[in-house]
Design an enzyme around this catalytic site. Sequence first.
Site, PDB file in Angstrom:
ATOM      1  N   HIS A   1     -14.580  -5.626   7.400  1.00 20.64           N
ATOM      2  CA  HIS A   1     -13.898  -5.057   6.303  1.00 20.64           C
ATOM      3  C   HIS A   1     -13.914  -5.789   5.046  1.00 20.64           C
ATOM      4  CE1 HIS A   1     -12.710  -1.850   8.760  1.00 20.64           C
ATOM      5  NE2 HIS A   1     -12.078  -2.543   9.757  1.00 20.64           N
TER       6      HIS A   1
ATOM      7  N   LYS B   1       0.961  -1.052  -0.191  1.00 21.19           N
ATOM      8  CA  LYS B   1      -0.148  -0.060  -0.082  1.00 21.19           C
ATOM      9  C   LYS B   1       0.888   1.298  -0.040  1.00 21.19           C
ATOM     10  CE  LYS B   1      -3.601  -2.178   2.611  1.00 21.19           C
ATOM     11  NZ  LYS B   1      -4.725  -2.881   1.739  1.00 21.19           N
TER      12      LYS B   1
ATOM     13  N   ARG C   1      -5.485  -8.048 -10.212  1.00 20.20           N
ATOM     14  CA  ARG C   1      -6.141  -9.443 -10.793  1.00 20.20           C
ATOM     15  C   ARG C   1      -7.329  -9.193 -11.072  1.00 20.20           C
ATOM     16  NH1 ARG C   1      -9.304  -9.491  -5.901  1.00 20.20           N
ATOM     17  NH2 ARG C   1      -8.253  -8.982  -4.182  1.00 20.20           N
TER      18      ARG C   1
ATOM     19  N   GLU D   1      -3.914   6.475   8.387  1.00 21.76           N
ATOM     20  CA  GLU D   1      -4.575   7.178   7.803  1.00 21.76           C
ATOM     21  C   GLU D   1      -5.508   7.624   8.485  1.00 21.76           C
ATOM     22  OE1 GLU D   1      -6.381   4.773   4.662  1.00 21.76           O
ATOM     23  OE2 GLU D   1      -4.635   4.707   3.318  1.00 21.76           O
TER      24      GLU D   1
HETATM   25  P1  ADP Z   1      -7.527  -4.467   2.416  1.00 24.62           P
HETATM   26  O1  ADP Z   1      -6.524  -4.645   1.267  1.00 24.62           O
HETATM   27  O2  ADP Z   1      -7.483  -5.332   3.600  1.00 24.62           O
HETATM   28  O3  ADP Z   1      -8.922  -4.909   1.780  1.00 24.62           O
HETATM   29  P2  ADP Z   1      -8.323  -1.559   2.113  1.00 24.62           P
HETATM   30  O4  ADP Z   1      -7.268  -0.474   2.119  1.00 24.62           O
HETATM   31  O5  ADP Z   1      -8.769  -2.011   0.725  1.00 24.62           O
HETATM   32  O6  ADP Z   1      -7.704  -3.028   2.755  1.00 24.62           O
HETATM   33  O7  ADP Z   1      -9.628  -1.317   2.806  1.00 24.62           O
HETATM   34  C1  ADP Z   1     -10.426  -2.170   3.046  1.00 24.62           C
HETATM   35  C2  ADP Z   1     -11.682  -1.755   3.805  1.00 24.62           C
HETATM   36  O8  ADP Z   1     -11.370  -0.915   5.200  1.00 24.62           O
HETATM   37  C3  ADP Z   1     -12.476  -0.510   2.939  1.00 24.62           C
HETATM   38  O9  ADP Z   1     -13.282  -1.098   1.902  1.00 24.62           O
HETATM   39  C4  ADP Z   1     -13.031   0.148   4.054  1.00 24.62           C
HETATM   40  O10 ADP Z   1     -14.298  -0.352   4.358  1.00 24.62           O
HETATM   41  C5  ADP Z   1     -12.138   0.061   5.232  1.00 24.62           C
HETATM   42  N1  ADP Z   1     -11.255   1.278   5.270  1.00 24.62           N
HETATM   43  C6  ADP Z   1     -10.014   1.454   4.703  1.00 24.62           C
HETATM   44  N2  ADP Z   1      -9.417   2.532   4.720  1.00 24.62           N
HETATM   45  C7  ADP Z   1     -10.369   3.280   5.572  1.00 24.62           C
HETATM   46  C8  ADP Z   1     -10.152   4.675   5.992  1.00 24.62           C
HETATM   47  N3  ADP Z   1      -8.991   5.427   5.660  1.00 24.62           N
HETATM   48  N4  ADP Z   1     -11.225   5.130   6.678  1.00 24.62           N
HETATM   49  C9  ADP Z   1     -12.331   4.291   7.049  1.00 24.62           C
HETATM   50  N5  ADP Z   1     -12.431   3.176   6.493  1.00 24.62           N
HETATM   51  C10 ADP Z   1     -11.323   2.720   5.765  1.00 24.62           C
END
Ligand code: ADP
Length: 499
Positions: free
Chosen positions: A237, A118, A294, A202
């Site tokens: 999540h 990330k 992917r 974040e």
């Molecule tokens: P992963 O790679 O584990 O899927 P992501 O960064 O894609 O992680 O985040 C997955 C989920 O977590 C998002 O769809 C959202 O629901 C929540 N999320 C991620 N970042 C944030 C943020 N900064 N604030 C609020 N929710 C977040």
Amino acid sequence: MPEIRKILVANRGEIALRIMRTAREMGIKTVAIYSEADRNALHVRYADEAVCVGPAPSSESYLKADAIIDVCRQLNVDAIHPGYGFLSENANFSRIVREAGLIFIGPSPESIEIMGSKLAAKAAVAHYNIPMVPGTPSAITNRDEAKAISARIGYPILIKASAGGGGKGMRVVEREADFDEQMDRAVSEALSAFGDGSVFIEKYVTSPRHVEIQVLGDQHGTIIHLFERECSVQRRHQKVVEEAPSAILTPEIREAMGQAAVDVARACGYYGAGTVEFIVDDQLNFYFLEMNTRLQVEHPVTELITGVDLVKQMIYIAEGKPLTIRQDDLRIKGHAVEVRVYAEDPANNFLPDVGTLETYVRPQGNGVRVDDGFEQGMAIPIYYDPMIAKLITYGDSRAEAIQKMIRAIDEYQISGVQTTLPFCRFVMEHDAFRSGQFDTGFVTKYFTPDKLLAATDPNEAELGAILAAWLLNNQKPATHTTGIEVTRQRSNWKTNRLG
Ligand code: ADP
């Protein structure tokens, strides 16, 4: 240009079948690999040839890169499609596939590497003016500094694992007093799950919605986007209901997000099918989260609203063909909704359920697509992801797609394991979902297992059991054993309802 005549699908279950179906339509031969637990699996029976690559645990079968490449050599395979999960985002795998003289149906190892982290992804897109959630641009090495940054951006904040995925390695910190404890947990979780303890911060976006853009890029520098999917209904999540298009995007925001996604793909020299994930706040500001390099689980909703077969495009791109679809040719037609049918118990905190599909009858009819890998009588193996199927409906409008989904869920007959279907029906019936006014907090905000009662047919024979199970689990700490007991009590509820 190399022509692909035989594809090995390095995956199992519904996605292996889905890929093989397109290959067959294109006149391409297919090879399945399988573990000892999957001897009778549908993907094995569907393929033209199938080879057992090892025992049940993925680390001894589906993740055995060398064994998979050996199979390719023996059977004169031209290309490998990795599906999702397993080796699909493993840069090293895509590298050794190429070194073996085979085609990897996916992006370059370099793109996978950048987007697999990330933090590297954020760094790569830094020059492209992509909106990003306020936070730390690199891994945290100094806690005091991190605390100062957190205070500046304002609590709540999120600690995230750079190597994270699948919703793992994320910790919300509500106030500074909790910072150290949550930091320790996040680092140890990241280390044990990903072997990499790098974490960053974040701002926690409140009432966030998860909206992602599908992109396709060829090997000649053309990149297009195929609009968005909204995946805000999540538990832990992790996505459970998805749709396309999103109920809230305006044409202007869609255009801006599409452009941002194309820029993200360009930033890492992307080719193949990919997904750029964004988080959208309640003012419709969007921020880049990460890119998945992917085919995505929820890709069918995009296929339905655009009429594009994404797997077919992936194969053409891997052959080196230029994209023939132009951005201006693409239009959104209708609306598609997908629910993930997991062998999980929504009445017991979505705990995975094990067992045999005693009854398994798919819904059918106009506007219904079922992507699955099971048949009645088959057991859900405990070794892999407990997803049984993806149920997708398509209609002229969002309301029509939702109504079709309710009808399809009611037709779906599954007994022997608990599934997420009753929960998904609850979502389809819920005013917040129907009106489009929901966010990733949907489950926490609205769902308690007693709500399953209201979401099911009042004639349902075993409704009481659902409530009983919930009450039981709320009196005692939930354990896996309790989950299994509850399963047995309720195992025939779907059959009774339709019987
Ligand atoms: P992963 O790679 O584990 O899927 P992501 O960064 O894609 O992680 O985040 C997955 C989920 O977590 C998002 O769809 C959202 O629901 C929540 N999320 C991620 N970042 C944030 C943020 N900064 N604030 C609020 N929710 C977040």
